[in-house]
Design an enzyme around this catalytic site. Structure first.
Site, PDB file in Angstrom:
ATOM      1  N   HIS A 129       0.663  -1.210   0.089  1.00 45.46           N
ATOM      2  CA  HIS A 129       0.099   0.122   0.132  1.00 45.46           C
ATOM      3  C   HIS A 129       0.842   1.156  -0.032  1.00 45.46           C
ATOM      4  CE1 HIS A 129      -3.669   2.460   1.124  1.00 45.46           C
ATOM      5  NE2 HIS A 129      -2.538   3.198   1.908  1.00 45.46           N
ATOM      6  N   GLU A 130       1.698   1.342   0.944  1.00 48.82           N
ATOM      7  CA  GLU A 130       2.584   2.645   1.140  1.00 48.82           C
ATOM      8  C   GLU A 130       3.743   2.676  -0.302  1.00 48.82           C
ATOM      9  OE1 GLU A 130       1.999   4.588   3.154  1.00 48.82           O
ATOM     10  OE2 GLU A 130       0.717   3.589   4.470  1.00 48.82           O
ATOM     11  N   HIS A 133       1.706   4.253  -2.905  1.00 48.96           N
ATOM     12  CA  HIS A 133       1.623   5.848  -3.115  1.00 48.96           C
ATOM     13  C   HIS A 133       2.733   6.409  -3.627  1.00 48.96           C
ATOM     14  CE1 HIS A 133      -1.897   6.421  -0.597  1.00 48.96           C
ATOM     15  NE2 HIS A 133      -1.385   5.707   0.358  1.00 48.96           N
ATOM     16  N   HIS A 139      -5.498   6.781  -2.857  1.00 45.23           N
ATOM     17  CA  HIS A 139      -6.611   5.714  -2.561  1.00 45.23           C
ATOM     18  C   HIS A 139      -7.750   5.290  -3.244  1.00 45.23           C
ATOM     19  CE1 HIS A 139      -5.031   6.817   1.856  1.00 45.23           C
ATOM     20  NE2 HIS A 139      -4.443   5.826   1.297  1.00 45.23           N
ATOM     21  N   CYS A 140      -7.879   4.081  -3.203  1.00 49.09           N
ATOM     22  CA  CYS A 140      -8.800   3.481  -3.989  1.00 49.09           C
ATOM     23  C   CYS A 140     -10.351   2.989  -3.419  1.00 49.09           C
ATOM     24  CB  CYS A 140      -8.451   2.012  -4.955  1.00 49.09           C
ATOM     25  SG  CYS A 140      -9.342   1.278  -5.841  1.00 49.09           S
ATOM     26  N   CYS A 145      -9.212  -3.710  -3.142  1.00 52.57           N
ATOM     27  CA  CYS A 145      -8.001  -3.232  -3.458  1.00 52.57           C
ATOM     28  C   CYS A 145      -6.816  -2.763  -2.484  1.00 52.57           C
ATOM     29  CB  CYS A 145      -8.102  -2.163  -4.278  1.00 52.57           C
ATOM     30  SG  CYS A 145      -6.658  -1.461  -5.080  1.00 52.57           S
ATOM     31  N   CYS A 164      -6.057  -3.471  -7.922  1.00 55.62           N
ATOM     32  CA  CYS A 164      -7.349  -3.769  -8.479  1.00 55.62           C
ATOM     33  C   CYS A 164      -7.204  -3.501  -9.906  1.00 55.62           C
ATOM     34  CB  CYS A 164      -8.539  -3.088  -7.997  1.00 55.62           C
ATOM     35  SG  CYS A 164      -8.430  -1.402  -8.522  1.00 55.62           S
ATOM     36  N   CYS A 167      -6.372   0.016 -10.746  1.00 57.53           N
ATOM     37  CA  CYS A 167      -5.037   0.511 -10.185  1.00 57.53           C
ATOM     38  C   CYS A 167      -3.682   0.192 -11.007  1.00 57.53           C
ATOM     39  CB  CYS A 167      -4.900   0.363  -8.338  1.00 57.53           C
ATOM     40  SG  CYS A 167      -6.094   1.439  -7.702  1.00 57.53           S
TER      41      CYS A 167
HETATM   42 ZN   LIG Z   1      -2.565   5.155   1.946  1.00 55.51          ZN
HETATM   43 ZN   LIG Z   2      -7.643  -0.072  -6.603  1.00 51.83          ZN
END
Ligand SMILES: [Zn+2]
Ligand SMILES: [Zn+2]
Length: 173
Positions: A129-130, A133, A139-140, A145, A164, A167
């Site tokens: 996740h990080e 970025h 953010h989704c 996701c 996802c 993304c």
């Molecule tokens: Zn985040």
């Molecule tokens: Zn996504």
């Protein structure tokens, strides 16, 4: 492009090894484990009994690396950001530097039996996740996701460790 994992404080070697393998598998690029650096005491907030995430990120920024490189610090200490009671992790999008904490990913934090496999799975998700970025993603809204915002561990456990269909093509690897 290379991803550098940096233990901040003492992190078990097998955890670092597992996180390296999983991160490399997901992003398909070389992942390095750097030598550990101590958690800076100036980041500690005694009133909160937590460490300021941005202070850890600034410390990692000084480590440098190539322009394309990503740096992710892994720590056991509990992290916070102003206006948040805690954060699982944080990213500096400009410097491509991120940090995650294992503290609240551990079952024992909540008085439950230790579960190393679950902790690793959660840590992998926070890392992806990080890093997402730093690869240009926000953010989704898709709660499955990996770029969905985690307000709680339930959110983290519900989402998958992958991007996802919307993304994935927007990742600027
Ligand atoms: Zn985040
Ligand atoms: Zn996504």
């Amino acid at each position: 492009m290379r991803i550098n994992l940096v233990p901040l404080g003492d992190i078990a070697q097998d955890i670092m090894g597992q996180l390296k393998t999983r991160t490399s598998h997901i992003f398909g690029c070389p992942v390095n484990i750097e030598s550990a650096i101590a958690v800076p005491e100036h980041a500690y907030n005694a009133e909160r009994n937590q460490y300021l995430a941005t202070d850890l990120i600034s410390l990692l920024d000084k480590k440098g690396g190539g322009d394309d490189d990503r740096v992710i610090g892994i720590t056991e200490v509990d992290l916070y950001a102003p206006r948040f009671s805690f954060v699982f992790g944080q990213a500096n999008i400009l410097s491509h530097t991120t940090v995650i904490s294992l503290c609240r990913l551990r079952q024992e934090y909540y008085g439950l039996p230790r579960d190393e496999a679950l902790c690793l799975e959660r840590a992998t998700k926070e890392i992806v996740h990080e890093l997402g970025h730093t690869f240009g993603l926000g953010h989704c809204p898709n709660s499955r996701c990996i770029m969905h915002f985690s307000n709680s561990l339930a959110d983290t456990d519900y989402k998958k460790a992958i991007f996802c269909a919307k993304c994935q093509p927007r990742l600027q690897l």
